[in-house]
Structures are given as C-alpha cells and as structure tokens.
Scaffold this motif. Structure first.
Motif, mmCIF file in Angstrom:
data_model
loop_
_atom_site.group_PDB
_atom_site.id
_atom_site.type_symbol
_atom_site.label_atom_id
_atom_site.label_comp_id
_atom_site.label_asym_id
_atom_site.label_seq_id
_atom_site.Cartn_x
_atom_site.Cartn_y
_atom_site.Cartn_z
ATOM 1 N N TYR A 135 11.712 -1.620 -1.213
ATOM 2 C CA TYR A 135 10.593 -1.381 -0.305
ATOM 3 C C TYR A 135 10.688 -2.211 0.965
ATOM 4 O O TYR A 135 10.118 -1.869 1.986
ATOM 5 C CB TYR A 135 9.260 -1.644 -1.015
ATOM 6 N N VAL A 184 2.523 0.843 -6.059
ATOM 7 C CA VAL A 184 1.173 0.971 -5.514
ATOM 8 C C VAL A 184 0.954 -0.065 -4.413
ATOM 9 O O VAL A 184 0.442 0.248 -3.342
ATOM 10 C CB VAL A 184 0.120 0.814 -6.637
ATOM 11 N N LEU A 185 1.387 -1.290 -4.666
ATOM 12 C CA LEU A 185 1.230 -2.353 -3.672
ATOM 13 C C LEU A 185 1.959 -2.010 -2.394
ATOM 14 O O LEU A 185 1.523 -2.350 -1.286
ATOM 15 C CB LEU A 185 1.758 -3.685 -4.223
ATOM 16 N N GLY A 187 2.192 0.703 -1.059
ATOM 17 C CA GLY A 187 1.477 1.665 -0.228
ATOM 18 C C GLY A 187 1.642 3.109 -0.633
ATOM 19 O O GLY A 187 1.650 4.002 0.204
ATOM 20 N N LEU A 188 1.751 3.377 -1.898
ATOM 21 C CA LEU A 188 1.875 4.753 -2.367
ATOM 22 C C LEU A 188 0.615 5.533 -1.995
ATOM 23 O O LEU A 188 -0.495 5.015 -2.044
ATOM 24 C CB LEU A 188 2.066 4.774 -3.894
ATOM 25 N N ARG A 313 6.541 -10.847 -0.400
ATOM 26 C CA ARG A 313 5.220 -10.404 -0.836
ATOM 27 C C ARG A 313 5.309 -9.604 -2.133
ATOM 28 O O ARG A 313 4.645 -9.876 -3.124
ATOM 29 C CB ARG A 313 4.596 -9.512 0.236
ATOM 30 N N LEU A 314 6.185 -8.575 -2.054
ATOM 31 C CA LEU A 314 6.244 -7.652 -3.195
ATOM 32 C C LEU A 314 6.799 -8.322 -4.447
ATOM 33 O O LEU A 314 6.318 -8.089 -5.553
ATOM 34 C CB LEU A 314 7.092 -6.433 -2.836
ATOM 35 N N ALA A 317 4.093 -10.676 -5.854
ATOM 36 C CA ALA A 317 2.986 -9.915 -6.429
ATOM 37 C C ALA A 317 3.423 -9.194 -7.699
ATOM 38 O O ALA A 317 2.679 -9.113 -8.686
ATOM 39 C CB ALA A 317 2.450 -8.914 -5.419
ATOM 40 N N VAL B 17 -1.286 -2.748 4.533
ATOM 41 C CA VAL B 17 -1.398 -1.959 3.300
ATOM 42 C C VAL B 17 -1.280 -2.872 2.095
ATOM 43 O O VAL B 17 -2.084 -2.807 1.153
ATOM 44 C CB VAL B 17 -0.314 -0.865 3.265
ATOM 45 N N ARG B 21 -4.053 -3.376 -0.823
ATOM 46 C CA ARG B 21 -3.715 -2.993 -2.202
ATOM 47 C C ARG B 21 -3.751 -4.210 -3.136
ATOM 48 O O ARG B 21 -4.125 -4.123 -4.292
ATOM 49 C CB ARG B 21 -2.308 -2.355 -2.246
#
Lengths: 384, 672
Positions: A135, A184-185, A187-188, A313-314, A317, B17, B21
C-alpha cells in the motif's frame, strides 16, 4: 537534550537518542501484563516458580531486549525485508504442508534441528509488512477501488487457506482479519467493505457446516449451545465461566482459586489464564488488566498515527490490530462469547511462540516510533 | 507536524484516510474491550452467586460413608452377626484412558492377583460407572495395606481403605435363620424405592440375601453418612473438610429369641445327620432354637462363593442349603397321634374304651399293620399314646373321619404359616374331605382308608418342624394357642409376644389326658422312648412322643426295619418333647431325615440333649436341679400328671424297639 537538538541532522541516528525515543510508558504496560501472567502461573503451580512462572519471566526478559533491539532498526530495513519475509513465510507454510510434524492432531510445526516452530507465526508479521509495503507504493485511489486490490486479496488469501488447512482456525482467522484491517485502514471503498460484510454473513453458516473439520464445527456448535454437552466440548466454556463468575467483584484471593487450583479449568496456564486471574482477583483484577491492554492498544495506535511514512503507519497499525484481535478473541472465548479457538491472551498466557511474535511486532511498532521521520521511498523496493 | 518531508498531496490524502480509518478501527477495538468489560461485570457482579454455587459443587463432593450394619444378637445379647474391619484395595476408573491392565499388573506385585482374576476385574471395572470404586482385594494384611498406601499417590485410581465386612461368629449354626449378606447384583438395583440408594454402589456394601438379613435388610442397613471432601477435576480427593461431614446412622440392632447355646448344641448333636431341631418356650412362644442340619458357613457367602464350592453345597444329597425347619415338610407319623387323640376326645370318644391290638387289623380287604408285630393287646387311649399303638389310632380315626382330625390339627398349628418375621415357611398339608376335593384332582373323594392312615400321621398330612414344635408347645402350655416368635426386638422396639393368643379349643382335662400319655412315653418304663428320654437333671422329667415318617411303601417288605437300607430310603425319625412335665417350660421337635424307624432311636436322644441345655440355662430350673432329691422309691412317675394309673400288669417282654438294640424291659404301669 532539547527538542531543538533533535532537529539537527544525524542527531536522530544516535543510539542514545533512539533509545530515549522508545515509548517507555508503553514498555511498562507490557511489563505489567507479563508480570501479571507470571504471578498467575506462580499461583496455579502451587506457589512455585516451576514449571511456568520463571520461564515466562525469563522469556519475556529476552523478548523485551529483542523488542528494544528491533526498535533500533531503521524503517527502510523493515521495508526492504517485507516481501522476502512474506515469501519465506509462504514457502515455509507450503513446506509444513509437506514435511511438517503432526502435534496434537494438527500439522503446524516445522523442525530445524532442535528447534521447532510454527511458520504461521512468521506469517503474522509477514502479512503486515508485505501489505504495508504494497500500500505504500500505490495511490489512495488505487487503494480505494481498483484492480490493484486483487494483489492484497491474494496476499491475504494464500496464507489464510494454507493455515486453515493445517488446520489452525484461530491463526488463519487472525491472519485474515489482520490483513483485512490493513486493507480497510489503507482506504478500501466503503461499498466493498459493506459488500464484504454482507457476503461474510451469508457465507459463514455453509462454511461452518461444510469446510470446517469435525472438531472445529463441534466447537462452534457447542459455543452456540454450551449446556448441550457440559462434560464434553462445552466443558471448557462452562468451567471458564464458572471460574470467572465465582471470582465475583474482589476475587477469591491469590492462590485460592478452586477452579484453577483443582484443575477444573482446562489450559489454565495458557489459553484460559485470564479466567485464572479473574477467579483469584475478581472484577477488579480483570478490569485493571483490560485497562492495561486498552492502554497498550491505544499507545500503539498513537505511534502509528505519528509515522510520516505510509509504510510505517500501516505496519504499526497492522501489528496493533493483530494484538487487539488476540485480546478480543481470547477475551470473548474465555467469557463464553466466542467459540473455543486456540488463541492465547498475548503476554499473559504461557507460551514462547506467541510472545516472540507479539514482541517482534512491538519491536516494529517501536521502530516506527523511533524512526517516525524516516523517509521511505515511494518506489517499488530500493532503499533510499 | 512541521516536518518538511510531506510534499505529495496524494500522500496527504492517504494520511487523511488512514487517520479517519484508524479512529474507526480504534473505536471498534474500544467497543470490543468495552463489551468484554460489560460481560465481565455481568458474570462477576450480577451472576456471581450462581457461579459461586457451581464452583462449590465442583470443588466439594460428598463421599458416601456406609453405615455399620446392625448387629443381630440372641436373647441374651450374644452376638450372632456383627462386623469386623476389612482392609480393602479399591480401583477407580477415572476416565476411559485409565490403564487398568497396567494398574492391576502393578498391584499384583503387592497382593496376590492371578491372571484369571485380573481379567475378571478388568471386565468388572469397565462395566462399573466412572468414579465408582471396585474392590480388587479384600482382607489384606496390615503390611500389604500400608505398602499400597505408601505407593497409592503414584498409582492413579488406586486407594486402600478400611471398610467393614459382615461376620457370623458361629459360622453355620444360624445360617438358615439369619441368612447372610452378599454383593449387590445389578438386578437388586431399582430406579426408585430403598434399593435406589446410591450407597448400594459402594464397593463394600452387602445386601441381605436370606433369613433375617433379608427380611430386615432395611432395618439393618442404617442410613449412609457422608464425608465432605475437596476434589480436583479428576475426582481425586485433595482435602477433607471434617466440619462438613454428615455422620452415618448405624443399622438397627435386632434381637432374636434364639439361644446361642441351645442352637449350637442342637447342631452339634445333629452331627452329620440331615434334619431339624426346633425349640420353643411353652409359656411365651419364643423360639430358642431353629437348627437345620447340615448347615453351611454363612461367612463364605459374604465373600462370594466360587462355582465349585457352590455346586458342592447344592448337589450334596443332604441338602445343606435347604432350611429343614420351615421349608422341609414331612409326614408327622406317630407324632401326630396326640393331635388325633385330642380330636377323638373332642368328638366324644371315651378314652377308656379299649381296643385290642394283635399286631394288625384286617379291614377293607387288607391288613393294617401295627409297628409292633406281636401286638399291644388291649389298649385305652393313654396306653395307645404311650405305646404308639397304630391299631388303636387306625380304628379311632376311621370312626371319626378326617374332619375332626383336621380341625384339631389346625388348632394345634398344623397347615399354617406363622408370622415369625422371616420368609420360607411351607404350609404343609392337613387332609380333610374338603381339602381333598380341591387338591387331589385324580381322586377327589375322601376314602375311609385315607382316614385310617391319617390316624397315624401318614397319607394326606405333611408338616414342618416348626409346626411340630408349635403343636408340642401348645399342648404343653395347656391353655393358649401359642404363636412362635423369632424376632424379640428391632432397634429396641419389642415385638409382640407369642402368648398374646386365643385359647385352645380343648378343655384342660382333654389336654391333661393327652399329655399324660406323652409323659408315659418318656417316663413309663414301657414307653416307646423311656430309655432315651431320661434327662438326668434331678426330678425334672421330660414328656415326648416318637414318630416315624414312612418314605417308601412297606407293602411286600418282610421287615420295616431300616437296617441295611440305603440312606435315602430309610424312614424319617421324629420326636417331639416338652419338659419339665409338671410345669412345662420348653417344647422341642426333632426331625432326623432318614434316621430310621421309631422316633426313640435318632430323635429322642437329640431332643434330650438339647432340652438339657435349655433347662440348665434356666435359672429357675437350675435351683430346682440343685435342691436335694428325695431317695428314690418305687417309681410312680405318673402321679404328677393326675392321670389315673391303670392297673399295673406285667406284660410279656416287648419286642425290641425296631432300630435299637433293645434289652427286654418290664413295664410297671399303663399297659393292659
């Protein structure tokens, strides 16, 4: 050291600075949770450090050092090993399918000389890093709705199916849900999210009936009606609820939990250690522990929000999501809100593999924190 | 966020976003944790009492403690059945994975357990419900017990404990009356009622199988107590909570009217013979002795009899397992004559009317033989009883017909089942016209010839030893239709006495007359049992009546003597007696199966021996025995009876008593 000093170039690469940047409050919460686990293990072993408490603490100490060590690793290195780690994890999952040991009726373990481990654990970290890296490289629009999304779908699907086939329903669920959380995080599109939820709701009953193994189906069905077989499959749930409920507000007292001390509680030092704690320390103890877990989760999420890179970030998280899922699934299971699946309470339960996985994950979270200003290339792989 | 590194707007969009989220997912996680907290509050605060109860029922368990079985004692408190400690070895199946074979193999190094027994135990343990212990060894020595107790923690499911086991200190002497206890069978267990009690599953529990043990099983059983123990999930005891124990209630003590010494002596004098001795108190109806011989050791039944042992008992032709006191019925033979005499007196027959006996009587196309080939000569009723003259009774019975005899027989207790508290009595047969019409389909009409044999206690009459004793006791009592009593008290509550009964339908004179005949039997030197009936206890005398019950047809036989005849074909030998004659206290009936002809030979000496024990134990009589006796004068033995002595005549020397080597004697009275 002043804040302004940190803006000096190269200052943030100094080890002392890095160590100071670690979220020590977060680390303290982890220590408290692991300490509570050791405390319970000491109690149920009949006030003895053997066989669990001492080992649990020493393992945690090692993992804690490891976490600090991993926090020192630059995000770009994490970025670089993301795909290779995922690839190795997938290969090992295939290998376990072919040559793995069968333990307790499931093929999960792979032996390397004297060590044996579960490749599915590598995958828990691998899926987070790989998806974060993927992502990192695509635009918000692509992440929302595009053909690109087939790639994360495959990245989640492949290990999930392999782990499910071992069979290890708990870990498979964990991997899939962690993956979905990252998607989802990232931005789906909400449309896909709602469609997915709807499809899931429709698909679960036939899935339970036709895809699951007998023992897994039985667990699910017993969960729906635990009184149907109080000495068989419903036994775990019932005994766990008795342990919890009989603890009351203040608990029976340290070392006085009859459910765990007299072995009515199954898996009392691993999956059901929360019930042990609940019995001896009551609602007060449980509430404090849940508070600690909530603190850990929200501190980790805050760390992820601080990161400047999308990868950071991803990945932070995603790791937090794995941890939160552990806590929620185990908690729900112990309290009779979910079927019995082999998911331990992280850090509280006895067991080296999960502790290692969780602490490596937190190592990553702390690495994100320490290197939150690091730039990770937006390109497809090379270090900057 | 004053960092210079953000310069892609697209990146900023991704970040926006992500943040939105992340708040969403964080919120979901928060909700999840909140739900867990709510659930905790529900379980631990609202429903906690319910789970506390469940937890306690997990943790604490009540282990049944079998109550000590009630004692059975004789009339003086001597113990007939009690309990002794027993070191047992128990194995419990905790779950299906328990390695029973391995456990038994280990145990076989401590206690003797051969392969066959191990296999049987494995089957037993598998069939027993989980967590119910099965006894593997009983009566271990102290060394074995302690050795296993030391090792028990390493042997899952193995416990060694001390239980109680029933013991009968007199072995077989009371086996038929008291019965025995034995293991509980699956068939004994019922879903409701007293036999649904879980205590029955206790490995040491025994259930009453025969006699008093069976009839009073519930009284003897008591009420199980419980031990409160803390158990772990495997049901293993962890701690004991003595404050929570519920004590067991011991079974009730049952007092019998029997007397240990009398009973033991009775069995002793029976020796190898098969038969029964019953003794009854003539005043109260208490049964002092109910011995059936041969007997068996009831203790062996408590342990469980092996197949061969049981077959040996069951197949022995003298039938040790049969209770000959109540269950065996026999033709009473001549012991029936006093009853016939009473019937005749009631029917208005003058006892002084004489009948001539020439050793046989030709009537109805055949000769009815008297036992004495030479004949008794002229006989009145007194002589006929004394000499047991068959011809007199043939003719008297024929004159009366069966119904007066049946009436008298019923009055004396024949054909009747007495309520003595234990089952097993056979009614026997008392013939009458009506009875024959109902019972004998082949030939429903009473023939006069039936009356003839009825008169001497053969044919349509069969009695048990208990009825014989009751008859004798009623006769001796001289007033009341005494009922026998075996159970003196249950748990301290006295049972009704046997003398709480209506009067006999005979006048005192009639009873005295018949008794006079019986006194003569035993004390008149010409009586059929004179030589065998001397008690040798001062001036105490015994009265009696001999009897022979025919078991084969004598037709075509030259002699009725039993000498040289197979045991099975010999006549039954009966004797009834009471003593002392002047103030009757005890009545006794003896049946010796296939004992040979004439009650005097086998029956009378045994009756005398048993009677002696009872008399000597009686403190009142004891003092009478010990008083100085007057110098013997010319024998006038019948004076006390108030019977008019017949003109003393010298009769020819009587023929030898059939089965006894007899010396010729001279009678001094009674005979004509």
């Amino acid at each position: 050291m002043t804040v302004s000093a940190l803006t000096r170039p190269g200052e943030r690469d100094r080890l002392v600075v890095k160590i100071a940047e670690i979220d020590w409050l977060f680390a303290l919460a982890l220590c408290l949770i692991a300490g509570a686990g050791a405390l319970m293990m000491f109690s149920i072993a009949g006030s003895s450090w053997d066989p669990w408490a001492a080992k649990h603490l020493s393992r945690f100490a090692l993992c804690f050092v490891l976490m600090i060590g991993l926090a020192m690793i630059d995000l770009r290195v994490w970025f670089a090993i993301a795909y290779p780690l995922y690839g190795i994890g997938l290969l090992l999952l295939v290998a376990v399918e072919v040559v793995g040991d069968v333990r307790m009726g499931a093929q999960r373990w792979l032996a390397f000389g004297p060590f044996s481990f579960q490749p599915s654990e590598i995958m828990k970290l691998g899926i987070v890093l790989a998806l974060a890296r993927f992502y990192h490289g695509i635009s918000a629009d692509s992440a929302r709705l595009s053909w690109w999304l087939l790639v994360p779908a495959a990245m989640i699907g492949a290990p999930t199916v392999l782990v499910m086939h071992q069979p290890d329903l708990g870990t498979a669920m964990l991997i899939a849900m962690t993956g979905v959380a990252i998607v989802v995080l990232a931005g789906l599109s909400w449309r896909i999210i709602f469609a997915g939820i709807a499809a899931f709701v429709v698909a679960v009953p036939p899935l339970v009936m036709f895809v699951l193994h007998d023992y897994q189906r039985k667990r699910v069905l017993t969960f729906l009606d635990p009184e149907s077989d109080p000495s068989g499959s419903g036994y775990h749930i019932l005994q766990s609820k008795i342990a919890l409920g009989s603890g009351g507000f203040f608990g029976k007292g340290y070392g006085l939990g009859s459910q765990s001390q007299l072995n009515f509680l199954p898996e009392k030092q691993t999956d059901f250690i929360f019930a042990t704690l609940a019995e001896e320390f009551g609602f007060l103890g449980c509430f404090s522990l849940l508070f600690l877990y909530a603190a850990v989760i929200f501190m980790a999420l805050r760390t992820s929000a601080l990161a400047h890179s999308h990868f950071g970030r991803l990945s932070a998280a995603g790791t937090t999501a794995t941890f939160a899922l552990y806590v929620l699934i185990n908690g729900a299971m112990v309290m009779g809100l979910a079927p019995v699946v082999g998911v331990p309470m992280p850090l509280l339960s006895y067991g080296g593999t999960v502790m290692l996985t969780v602490m490596i994950g937190f190592g990553l979270v702390q690495a994100v924190r320490v290197h939150r200003y690091s730039e990770v290339t937006s390109g497809k792989g090379a270090l900057m | 966020m004053a960092e210079p590194s953000i310069f892609f707007s697209e990146v900023n969009e991704r970040q926006g976003v992500f943040h939105r989220r992340m708040f969403l997912l964080g919120g979901i996680a928060g909700l999840g944790l909140g739900a867990l907290g709510a659930r905790l509050a529900h379980l631990q605060i609202i429903e906690t009492q319910r789970y506390e109860k469940l937890s306690a029922s997990n943790q604490f368990n009540f282990r049944l403690v079998p109550p000590p079985r009630g004692l059975i004692v004789d009339r003086n408190g001597a113990i007939l059945a009690s309990n002794r400690p027993n070191f047992r070895l128990l194995v419990t199946r905790e779950d299906n994975s328990t390695d029973i074979e391995g456990t038994l193999k280990t145990l076989s190094t401590f206690v003797p357990l051969d392969e066959a027994r191990q296999l049987r135990l494995i089957k037993d343990i598998r069939q027993t419900p989980k967590r119910v212990p099965v006894s593997v060894a009983e009566d271990m020595s102290w060394e074995e017990f302690s050795a296993i107790n030391v090792r028990a923690p390493e042997l899952p499911g193995v416990t060694a404990d001390m239980g109680e086991v029933r013991v009968y200190p007199h072995g077989g002497a009371f086996a038929h009356v008291i019965g025995y206890v034995a293991k509980v069978n699956r068939e004994d267990l019922t879903p409701t009622g007293p036999n649904s009690d879980p205590i029955l599953l206790n490995p040491g529990f025994r259930i009453g199988r025969q006699g008093v043990e069976k009839a009073f099983d519930l009284d003897l059983r008591g009420k199980a107590g419980a031990r409160k123990v803390e158990v772990d999930a495997n049901g293993r005891e962890v701690r004991q909570d003595e404050a929570g124990d519920i004590p067991s209630t011991p079974g009730k003590r049952i007092e019998l009217t029997l007397d240990v010494d009398v009973q033991n002596r009775a069995l002793e004098v029976m020796g190898d013979e098969s038969g029964a001795i019953v003794m009854m108190d003539c005043r109260t109806g208490d049964l002092l002795c109910m011995a059936s011989s041969p007997s068996f050791d009831a203790n062996r039944f408590v342990k469980g009899l092996s197949g061969p042992e049981y077959r040996a008992l069951a197949q022995y032709e003298r039938k040790p397992l049969l209770d000959k006191v109540m269950t065996g019925t026999y033709p009473p033979g001549s012991t029936f004559k006093p009853t016939v005499a009473l019937a005749a007196l009631t029917a208005g027959i003058d006892p002084e009317v004489r009948i001539h006996c020439s050793g046989g009587w030709y009537w109805g196309g055949r000769t009815w033989r008297c036992w004495k080939h030479g004949g008794h000569g002229s006989q009145n009723m007194h002589d006929a009883i004394k000499n047991s003259c068959d011809v007199y009774f043939y003719q008297t019975a024929l004159r009366m017909g069966p119904d007066p005899i049946a009436k008298a027989a019923h009055a004396m207790g024949f054909g009747q089942i007495f309520d003595i508290g234990i089952p097993g009595q056979k009614k026997g047969v008392v013939g009458s016209r009506e009875w024959k019409r109902k019972a004998v389909k082949r030939e429903p009409v009473w023939q006069p010839g039936d009356s003839v044999s009825y008169g001497i206690g053969q044919g349509y009459v069969a009695v048990n030893a208990l009825q014989l004793a009751v008859m004798t006791a009623r006769l001796a009592n001289g007033k009341k239709a005494l009922n026998p009593r075996l159970i003196k008290s249950v748990g301290g509550v006295e049972m009704p006495h046997g003398d709480d009964a209506p009067d006999l339908p005979f006048s005192k004179e009639q009873l005295d007359y018949v008794r006079g005949g019986m006194v003569a039997v035993a004390n008149d030197t010409g009586g059929t049992a004179y030589r065998q009936s001397q008690l040798g206890l001062g001036d105490i005398q015994m009265a009696g009546k001999t009897g022979t019950a025919q078991v084969r047809s004598y037709a075509g036989l030259a002699s009725r003597s039993s000498a040289g005849v197979t045991w099975r074909l010999k006549d039954h030998n009966l004797f009834v007696a009471f003593a002392p004659v002047d103030d009757p206290r005890y009545a006794v009936a003896v049946i010796v199966e296939h004992g040979g002809l004439g009650g005097a030979t086998a029956g009378a000496p045994r009756a005398r021996e048993v009677m002696r024990v009872a008399l000597m134990k009686d403190p009142e009589l004891r003092s009478r025995i010990e008083t100085a006796m007057p110098m013997p004068e010319a024998p006038e033995p019948m004076e006390a009876e108030g019977v008019a002595p017949g003109a003393p005549t010298v009769t020819p020397a009587p023929a030898p008593a059939p089965a006894a080597p007899a010396a010729p004697t001279t009678t001094t009275g009674g005979a004509v």
